[in-house]
Design a protein around this motif. Structure first.
Motif, short mmCIF file in Angstrom:
data_model
loop_
_atom_site.label_atom_id
_atom_site.label_comp_id
_atom_site.label_asym_id
_atom_site.label_seq_id
_atom_site.Cartn_x
_atom_site.Cartn_y
_atom_site.Cartn_z
N ALA A 164 0.88 -1.20 0.18
CA ALA A 164 0.02 0.04 0.05
C ALA A 164 0.76 1.08 -0.02
CB ALA A 164 -0.85 -0.06 1.22
N GLU A 165 0.36 2.30 -0.36
CA GLU A 165 1.01 3.90 -0.42
C GLU A 165 1.63 4.25 0.93
OE1 GLU A 165 -0.09 5.65 -4.72
OE2 GLU A 165 -1.77 5.81 -3.14
N TYR A 166 0.73 3.78 2.02
CA TYR A 166 0.94 4.04 3.55
C TYR A 166 0.86 3.03 4.31
CZ TYR A 166 0.72 9.02 1.58
OH TYR A 166 1.02 10.09 0.95
N VAL A 167 1.55 2.96 5.12
CA VAL A 167 1.40 1.79 6.27
C VAL A 167 1.70 2.19 7.69
CG1 VAL A 167 3.77 0.80 6.05
CG2 VAL A 167 1.99 -0.52 6.71
N ALA A 168 0.98 1.79 8.69
CA ALA A 168 1.16 2.15 10.12
C ALA A 168 2.17 0.96 10.82
CB ALA A 168 0.02 2.27 10.67
N THR A 169 3.16 1.21 11.58
CA THR A 169 3.94 0.06 12.38
C THR A 169 4.40 0.79 13.51
OG1 THR A 169 5.27 -1.56 11.59
CG2 THR A 169 6.05 0.36 11.47
N PRO A 170 4.62 -0.10 14.53
CA PRO A 170 5.50 0.49 15.70
C PRO A 170 6.75 1.15 15.26
CG PRO A 170 4.68 -1.78 16.11
CD PRO A 170 4.31 -1.47 14.76
N ALA A 171 6.93 2.21 16.06
CA ALA A 171 8.15 2.85 15.72
C ALA A 171 9.35 2.14 16.13
CB ALA A 171 8.28 4.18 16.54
N ALA A 172 9.19 1.29 17.16
CA ALA A 172 10.28 0.52 17.68
C ALA A 172 10.84 -0.47 16.59
CB ALA A 172 10.03 -0.43 18.86
N HIS A 173 10.05 -0.86 15.71
CA HIS A 173 10.20 -1.83 14.71
C HIS A 173 10.88 -1.11 13.16
CE1 HIS A 173 6.90 -4.48 16.29
NE2 HIS A 173 7.87 -4.28 17.29
N CYS A 174 11.18 0.16 13.39
CA CYS A 174 11.59 0.82 12.30
C CYS A 174 13.25 0.59 12.49
CB CYS A 174 11.25 2.37 12.29
SG CYS A 174 9.54 2.59 11.79
N LEU A 175 13.91 0.67 11.49
CA LEU A 175 15.30 1.06 11.36
C LEU A 175 15.94 1.84 10.42
CD1 LEU A 175 16.34 -2.94 11.96
CD2 LEU A 175 17.11 -1.10 13.24
N PRO A 176 17.11 2.65 10.52
CA PRO A 176 17.45 3.56 9.47
C PRO A 176 17.89 2.86 8.22
CG PRO A 176 19.04 3.49 11.31
CD PRO A 176 18.17 2.54 11.78
N VAL A 177 17.70 3.66 7.13
CA VAL A 177 18.06 3.11 5.71
C VAL A 177 19.88 3.23 5.94
CG1 VAL A 177 18.40 3.48 3.33
CG2 VAL A 177 16.26 3.78 4.49
N PRO A 178 20.47 1.96 5.72
CA PRO A 178 21.90 1.89 5.95
C PRO A 178 22.69 2.84 5.03
CG PRO A 178 20.93 -0.22 6.07
CD PRO A 178 19.90 0.57 5.57
N ASP A 179 23.72 3.34 5.32
CA ASP A 179 24.61 4.01 4.38
C ASP A 179 25.09 3.42 3.13
OD1 ASP A 179 24.97 5.73 6.62
OD2 ASP A 179 26.75 5.34 7.39
N GLY A 180 24.75 4.02 2.12
CA GLY A 180 25.07 3.51 0.90
C GLY A 180 23.84 2.71 0.11
N LEU A 181 22.93 2.57 0.84
CA LEU A 181 21.85 1.65 0.44
C LEU A 181 20.69 2.43 -0.28
CD1 LEU A 181 21.42 -1.52 2.47
CD2 LEU A 181 22.95 -1.21 0.66
N SER A 182 20.05 2.07 -1.03
CA SER A 182 18.79 2.63 -1.78
C SER A 182 17.63 2.24 -1.10
CB SER A 182 18.79 2.48 -3.07
OG SER A 182 18.18 1.13 -3.24
N LEU A 183 16.72 3.19 -1.08
CA LEU A 183 15.16 2.64 -0.50
C LEU A 183 14.62 1.37 -1.07
CD1 LEU A 183 13.43 6.04 -0.19
CD2 LEU A 183 13.98 4.57 1.59
N LYS A 184 14.86 1.03 -2.31
CA LYS A 184 14.78 -0.20 -2.85
C LYS A 184 15.54 -1.20 -2.19
CE LYS A 184 15.00 -0.20 -7.47
NZ LYS A 184 15.53 -0.58 -8.96
N GLU A 185 16.76 -1.08 -2.08
CA GLU A 185 17.32 -2.03 -1.41
C GLU A 185 17.21 -2.54 0.33
OE1 GLU A 185 22.15 -1.96 -3.20
OE2 GLU A 185 21.18 -0.28 -2.35
N ALA A 186 16.72 -1.06 0.77
CA ALA A 186 16.55 -1.06 2.16
C ALA A 186 14.98 -2.17 2.36
CB ALA A 186 16.37 0.17 2.81
#
Length: 328
Positions: A99-121
């Motif tokens: 879906a274009e938007y999704v809700a999830t616990p903040a504690a389950h989010c991780l930063p996009v690693p250095d050098g990786l695209s959103l597609k790879e993340a």
């Protein structure tokens, strides 16, 4: 922000063709949650099981498929910590990723690693949570141990090979073609057995047996896994592609002091998933930031071709991960 969004829903239990575009209300964050504007969503086998009517979502989860996504935080609920509006993240989801938007616990989010695209993340959360929690937290893999992963060319397999290698294990795998075996060895497997014409039991016995096996096949593999383990070895089961009901001589567990355990990720509590995220952030994300471990991306499909993505995944013709381009 509009009130409605595009999403892919499961119209009825069945094959890939039951996945259809629909319009749904954009979710709002509950306490402790964030809403992510999705760029890419990962496609995983539990999505296909849910689509087939074999893996019901938890009562509080969205009925939409999709257990991982990457994108930008656009709303933050009361008490949500560690992320803010505008952050680019990848996240483990209770559902709703297609879906274009999704809700999830903040504690389950991780930063996009250095050098990786959103597609790879988008390829990271489901497999990295699963591998870390089962191979390292539950299975206790240590440097120098012999580790065997089945389905080595899958998203789980390619992740397990790289992480086990990075933490000093001797890595072995199984896969179903020469190309897939080569891919596993290129990622760090010492040897990948082509299960169509090689006996992985004999192969593992030749090197002293596996100290730890990660299996998603089940069925006939359960007895073969027990025979492949070294004394005091551990078998961790995360799925049953061949079935979960078999006859096994459990006396081997006592005689050889074996451990047989397993888990599923989705039904675990938010707190348990948050603990996995904390370990990933401190122990695994530095490896991703440094480029020592990378997701293996096979292909992407537009959101309205989710059925094609599922058909490819179920064909097992891919190596690594498949993603949906939602808003990337």
């Amino acid at each position: 922000m509009a009130d409605m969004m595009r999403a892919v829903e499961i119209t009825q239990a069945g094959g890939p063709e039951v996945l259809q575009l629909c319009s749904r209300p954009i979710p709002t964050p509950e306490a402790g949650q964030v809403v992510i504007k999705v760029a890419y969503a990962g496609v995983n086998r539990p999505d296909a099981l849910q689509r087939a009517g074999l893996y019901a979502p938890p009562p509080t989860a969205s009925d939409l498929p999709g257990l991982e996504a990457s994108g930008t935080v656009v709303a933050v609920g009361e008490g949500a910590e560690g992320v803010k509006v505008g952050d680019q993240v990848c996240a483990l989801l209770p559902g709703g990723g297609y879906a274009e938007y999704v809700a999830t616990p903040a504690a389950h989010c991780l930063p996009v690693p250095d050098g990786l695209s959103l597609k790879e993340a988008a390829c990271l959360p489901e497999t990295f949570y699963t591998v870390w929690s089962n191979v390292f937290m539950r299975g206790g893999l240590q440097g120098g141990e012999r580790f065997l992963v089945h389905g080595g060319s899958s998203g789980i397999g390619t992740t397990a090979i790289q992480l086990a290698k990075a933490f000093g294990a001797r890595v072995f795998a199984t896969a179903g073609s020469a190309d897939k075996c080569q891919a596993c060895e290129d990622l760090g497997a010492e040897k990948c057995f082509n299960y169509r014409d090689e006996d992985f039991v004999a192969g593992m016995k030749a090197v002293g047996g596996a100290n730890l096996i990660l299996d998603m096949v089940g069925g006939s593999y359960i007895d073969k896994n027990i025979k492949s383990l070294a004394d005091d070895g551990r078998l961790v089961q995360i799925a049953f592609l061949q079935g979960s009901k078999v006859e096994v001589n459990w006396a081997q567990l006592m005689m050889r002091r074996l451990t047989f355990t397993g888990s599923t990720l989705r039904p675990q509590s938010d707190l348990a998933k948050g603990r996995i995220a904390d370990e990933l952030r401190t122990k695994v994300w530095p490896l991703l930031d440094a480029g020592k471990v990378r997701p293996v991306l096979h292909s992407e499909f537009p959101l309205d071709a989710a059925s094609e993505a599922h058909a490819l995944m179920e064909s097992s013709a891919h190596i690594g991960k498949i993603v949906l381009n939602v808003g990337g």
